[in-house]
Design a protein around this motif. Structure first.
Motif, PDB file in Angstrom:
ATOM      1  N   SER A 203       0.967  -1.368  -0.110  1.00 37.52           N
ATOM      2  CA  SER A 203      -0.135   0.077   0.152  1.00 37.52           C
ATOM      3  C   SER A 203       0.866   0.912   0.635  1.00 37.52           C
ATOM      4  O   SER A 203       0.486   2.586  -0.254  1.00 37.52           O
ATOM      5  N   TRP A 204       1.995   1.411   0.721  1.00 34.72           N
ATOM      6  CA  TRP A 204       3.050   2.333   1.463  1.00 34.72           C
ATOM      7  C   TRP A 204       3.999   2.733  -0.303  1.00 34.72           C
ATOM      8  O   TRP A 204       4.177   3.710  -1.109  1.00 34.72           O
ATOM      9  N   ALA A 205       4.486   1.209  -0.836  1.00 34.58           N
ATOM     10  CA  ALA A 205       5.467   1.501  -1.280  1.00 34.58           C
ATOM     11  C   ALA A 205       5.311   0.971  -3.101  1.00 34.58           C
ATOM     12  O   ALA A 205       5.922   0.691  -3.775  1.00 34.58           O
ATOM     13  N   GLY A 206       4.389   0.294  -3.215  1.00 41.52           N
ATOM     14  CA  GLY A 206       3.321   0.497  -4.440  1.00 41.52           C
ATOM     15  C   GLY A 206       3.681  -1.170  -4.607  1.00 41.52           C
ATOM     16  O   GLY A 206       4.445  -1.184  -5.982  1.00 41.52           O
ATOM     17  N   VAL A 207       4.816  -1.307  -3.886  1.00 44.51           N
ATOM     18  CA  VAL A 207       5.505  -3.470  -4.555  1.00 44.51           C
ATOM     19  C   VAL A 207       3.790  -4.063  -4.544  1.00 44.51           C
ATOM     20  O   VAL A 207       3.060  -4.491  -4.343  1.00 44.51           O
ATOM     21  N   GLU A 208       4.187  -4.901  -6.015  1.00 49.95           N
ATOM     22  CA  GLU A 208       3.348  -5.631  -6.445  1.00 49.95           C
ATOM     23  C   GLU A 208       3.209  -6.985  -6.237  1.00 49.95           C
ATOM     24  O   GLU A 208       2.410  -8.052  -5.578  1.00 49.95           O
ATOM     25  N   LYS A 209       4.409  -7.970  -5.733  1.00 49.51           N
ATOM     26  CA  LYS A 209       4.754  -8.882  -5.118  1.00 49.51           C
ATOM     27  C   LYS A 209       5.343  -9.195  -3.839  1.00 49.51           C
ATOM     28  O   LYS A 209       6.475  -8.875  -3.367  1.00 49.51           O
ATOM     29  N   THR A 210       4.623  -9.816  -2.572  1.00 53.47           N
ATOM     30  CA  THR A 210       5.326 -10.406  -1.747  1.00 53.47           C
ATOM     31  C   THR A 210       5.811 -11.444  -1.324  1.00 53.47           C
ATOM     32  O   THR A 210       4.839 -12.172  -2.016  1.00 53.47           O
ATOM     33  N   LEU A 211       6.857 -11.824  -0.319  1.00 55.47           N
ATOM     34  CA  LEU A 211       7.073 -13.330  -0.483  1.00 55.47           C
ATOM     35  C   LEU A 211       7.034 -13.001   1.531  1.00 55.47           C
ATOM     36  O   LEU A 211       7.435 -12.129   2.184  1.00 55.47           O
ATOM     37  N   THR A 212       6.168 -13.802   2.047  1.00 54.66           N
ATOM     38  CA  THR A 212       6.265 -14.288   3.264  1.00 54.66           C
ATOM     39  C   THR A 212       7.425 -15.076   3.994  1.00 54.66           C
ATOM     40  O   THR A 212       7.794 -15.902   3.026  1.00 54.66           O
ATOM     41  N   ALA A 213       8.638 -14.764   4.297  1.00 55.01           N
ATOM     42  CA  ALA A 213       9.677 -16.195   4.791  1.00 55.01           C
ATOM     43  C   ALA A 213       9.761 -17.245   5.534  1.00 55.01           C
ATOM     44  O   ALA A 213       9.403 -17.009   6.424  1.00 55.01           O
ATOM     45  N   SER A 214       9.367 -17.883   4.499  1.00 53.19           N
ATOM     46  CA  SER A 214       9.142 -19.422   4.868  1.00 53.19           C
ATOM     47  C   SER A 214      10.206 -20.384   4.099  1.00 53.19           C
ATOM     48  O   SER A 214      10.367 -20.183   3.652  1.00 53.19           O
ATOM     49  N   GLU A 215       9.904 -21.607   3.858  1.00 54.00           N
ATOM     50  CA  GLU A 215      10.647 -22.424   3.867  1.00 54.00           C
ATOM     51  C   GLU A 215       9.980 -22.472   2.130  1.00 54.00           C
ATOM     52  O   GLU A 215      10.240 -23.600   1.471  1.00 54.00           O
ATOM     53  N   ASP A 216       9.005 -22.139   2.087  1.00 56.46           N
ATOM     54  CA  ASP A 216       8.713 -22.320   0.583  1.00 56.46           C
ATOM     55  C   ASP A 216       8.761 -21.397  -0.621  1.00 56.46           C
ATOM     56  O   ASP A 216       8.655 -21.084  -0.932  1.00 56.46           O
ATOM     57  N   SER A 217       9.305 -20.139   0.406  1.00 54.10           N
ATOM     58  CA  SER A 217       9.726 -18.417  -0.556  1.00 54.10           C
ATOM     59  C   SER A 217      11.033 -19.242  -1.484  1.00 54.10           C
ATOM     60  O   SER A 217      10.375 -18.577  -2.314  1.00 54.10           O
ATOM     61  N   LEU A 218      11.723 -19.880  -1.293  1.00 55.31           N
ATOM     62  CA  LEU A 218      12.012 -20.295  -2.567  1.00 55.31           C
ATOM     63  C   LEU A 218      11.826 -20.669  -3.798  1.00 55.31           C
ATOM     64  O   LEU A 218      12.195 -19.738  -4.541  1.00 55.31           O
ATOM     65  N   ALA A 219      10.961 -21.258  -3.146  1.00 61.48           N
ATOM     66  CA  ALA A 219       9.891 -22.222  -4.697  1.00 61.48           C
ATOM     67  C   ALA A 219       8.900 -20.645  -5.532  1.00 61.48           C
ATOM     68  O   ALA A 219       9.117 -20.540  -6.780  1.00 61.48           O
ATOM     69  N   ARG A 220       8.595 -19.841  -4.241  1.00 64.48           N
ATOM     70  CA  ARG A 220       7.277 -19.128  -4.714  1.00 64.48           C
ATOM     71  C   ARG A 220       8.736 -18.186  -5.757  1.00 64.48           C
ATOM     72  O   ARG A 220       8.031 -17.460  -6.811  1.00 64.48           O
ATOM     73  N   LEU A 221       9.749 -17.844  -5.334  1.00 56.57           N
ATOM     74  CA  LEU A 221      10.111 -16.929  -6.194  1.00 56.57           C
ATOM     75  C   LEU A 221      10.508 -17.202  -7.777  1.00 56.57           C
ATOM     76  O   LEU A 221      10.386 -17.040  -8.827  1.00 56.57           O
ATOM     77  N   GLU A 222      11.118 -19.074  -7.066  1.00 53.63           N
ATOM     78  CA  GLU A 222      11.605 -19.143  -8.785  1.00 53.63           C
ATOM     79  C   GLU A 222      10.492 -19.296  -9.570  1.00 53.63           C
ATOM     80  O   GLU A 222      10.858 -18.901 -11.380  1.00 53.63           O
ATOM     81  N   GLU A 223       8.975 -19.760  -9.156  1.00 56.11           N
ATOM     82  CA  GLU A 223       8.397 -19.636 -10.068  1.00 56.11           C
ATOM     83  C   GLU A 223       7.589 -18.452 -10.987  1.00 56.11           C
ATOM     84  O   GLU A 223       7.385 -18.216 -11.802  1.00 56.11           O
ATOM     85  N   TRP A 224       8.211 -17.180 -10.027  1.00 58.22           N
ATOM     86  CA  TRP A 224       7.449 -16.224 -10.725  1.00 58.22           C
ATOM     87  C   TRP A 224       8.597 -15.212 -11.793  1.00 58.22           C
ATOM     88  O   TRP A 224       8.267 -15.212 -12.349  1.00 58.22           O
TER      89      TRP A 224
END
Length: 341
Positions: A203-224
């Motif tokens: 809402s403030w910085a206008g970032v479109e994609k966010t990742l919650t730091a967790s075990e699957d964050s690497l896999a989600r980044l790879e997907e994106w």
């Protein structure tokens, strides 16, 4: 005598009404402080976790105020001008300074860290380290410095339009990195452990994609990123574990920049580092060029100061607020001390 707050030792902030008044010296100005932003450095110093630090010390380096006294100067600054302060006092003679890297001067003296800072009513500061900020509010003038830290980080990373940048850490510095990377035209992904902070990134910085730091964050980044990961990763957490794990998110041939600082060592897997030919960089302080970049972003309407500053206190109240501001339940992003009317 003037009033202010002294960090006497770890965990001890003392209100004083007998601090000496600064004298006007050639090349310096006397500035009446009006706003003091609270930085992670101040909080770390209070808790005893700040490198390069000795006690007692007057904290405070995110500052704005009004010039009270000044002599003849080449910057055409005058008494009554509203100013922001660049708190990194460099020698101007060492190799770093001669090459324009004044932010990492060999003899660096940071206001509020290596020498007494601005958590008091009046300070003396070199004229060369003042920026006239007419047209900005006092609040905007005070947050130029933390945002300039972010500006320097993206400059160290060489961020340009069209780049994908993963910013780890949604504190005040990380938020500045995000919004200024967007100002440079980058596509920004934010990562943090706090979902509310990630909401704020959107809402403030206008970032479109966010990742919650967790075990699957690497896999989600790879997907994106179609398996490519991030060509630029900027860690603004100040967490040794996060800084270690940040290597995992860097693409082959990519760059990792540490904006956050920890008191200790960082270890990483060398085969992983070499196989991707990762460029690892530190980002320290900022230069006037970075301040100018922030001023440009403010002029473009990128910075919502009112939402960035979440907590306020008077100078008299501030010493009693540090413990609360350190608590996660305070949900502080940027605390601001107001001095005077």
């Amino acid at each position: 005598m003037i009033r202010g707050i002294v960090c006497e030792e770890i965990g001890s902030l003392v209100w004083r009404e007998d601090l000496p008044e600064p004298n006007l010296k050639p090349g310096y100005a006397i500035v009446r402080i009006r706003r003091i932003g609270i930085c992670g450095t101040d909080l770390h110093a209070y808790r005893g976790r700040q490198p390069f630090f000795e006690y007692p010390r007057i904290l405070g380096h995110e500052l704005s105020g009004v010039i009270e006294e000044i002599g003849e100067n080449g910057a055409d600054l005058r008494a009554g001008d509203q100013v922001s302060l660049i708190p990194y006092l460099h020698c101007g003679q060492c190799g770093a300074c001669r090459s324009g890297k004044t932010n990492c001067c060999r003899q660096m003296q940071v206001f509020g860290v290596h020498l007494d800072g601005g958590m008091r009513e009046v300070v003396s500061i070199p004229v060369s380290h003042l920026i006239r900020t007419e047209g900005l509010t006092l609040d905007q003038s005070a947050i130029l410095e933390p945002l300039a830290i972010g500006a320097h980080g993206i400059r160290r990373a060489g961020v340009k339009a069209g780049d994908t940048v993963l910013v780890i850490g949604a504190g005040p510095i990380g938020l500045g990195v995000m919004i200024l990377a967007r100002h440079a035209g980058a596509n920004v992904i934010a990562m943090d452990i706090n979902e509310e902070r990630l909401d704020f990134c959107r809402s403030w910085a206008g970032v479109e994609k966010t990742l919650t730091a967790s075990e699957d964050s690497l896999a989600r980044l790879e997907e994106w990123t179609n398996g490519e990961l991030a060509p630029i990763v900027i860690d603004a957490t100040g967490s040794a574990e996060s800084m270690k794990q940040a290597f995992r998110f860097v693409s082959h041939g990519g760059s990792l920049v540490y904006v956050g600082l920890v008191k200790g060592e960082i270890a990483f897997d060398d085969p992983h580092f070499h196989s991707r030919e990762i460029t690892l960089s530190a980002s320290r302080n900022a230069t006037r060029e970075d301040f100018d970049f922030v001023l440009d972003a403010m002029a473009a309407g990128m910075i919502d100061t009112d939402r960035y500053i979440t907590h306020r206190a008077s100078l008299e109240e501030a010493a009693g607020q540090f413990d609360y501001w350190l608590q996660p339940e305070s949900k502080v992003i940027k605390a601001m001390i107001e001095v005077g009317g």
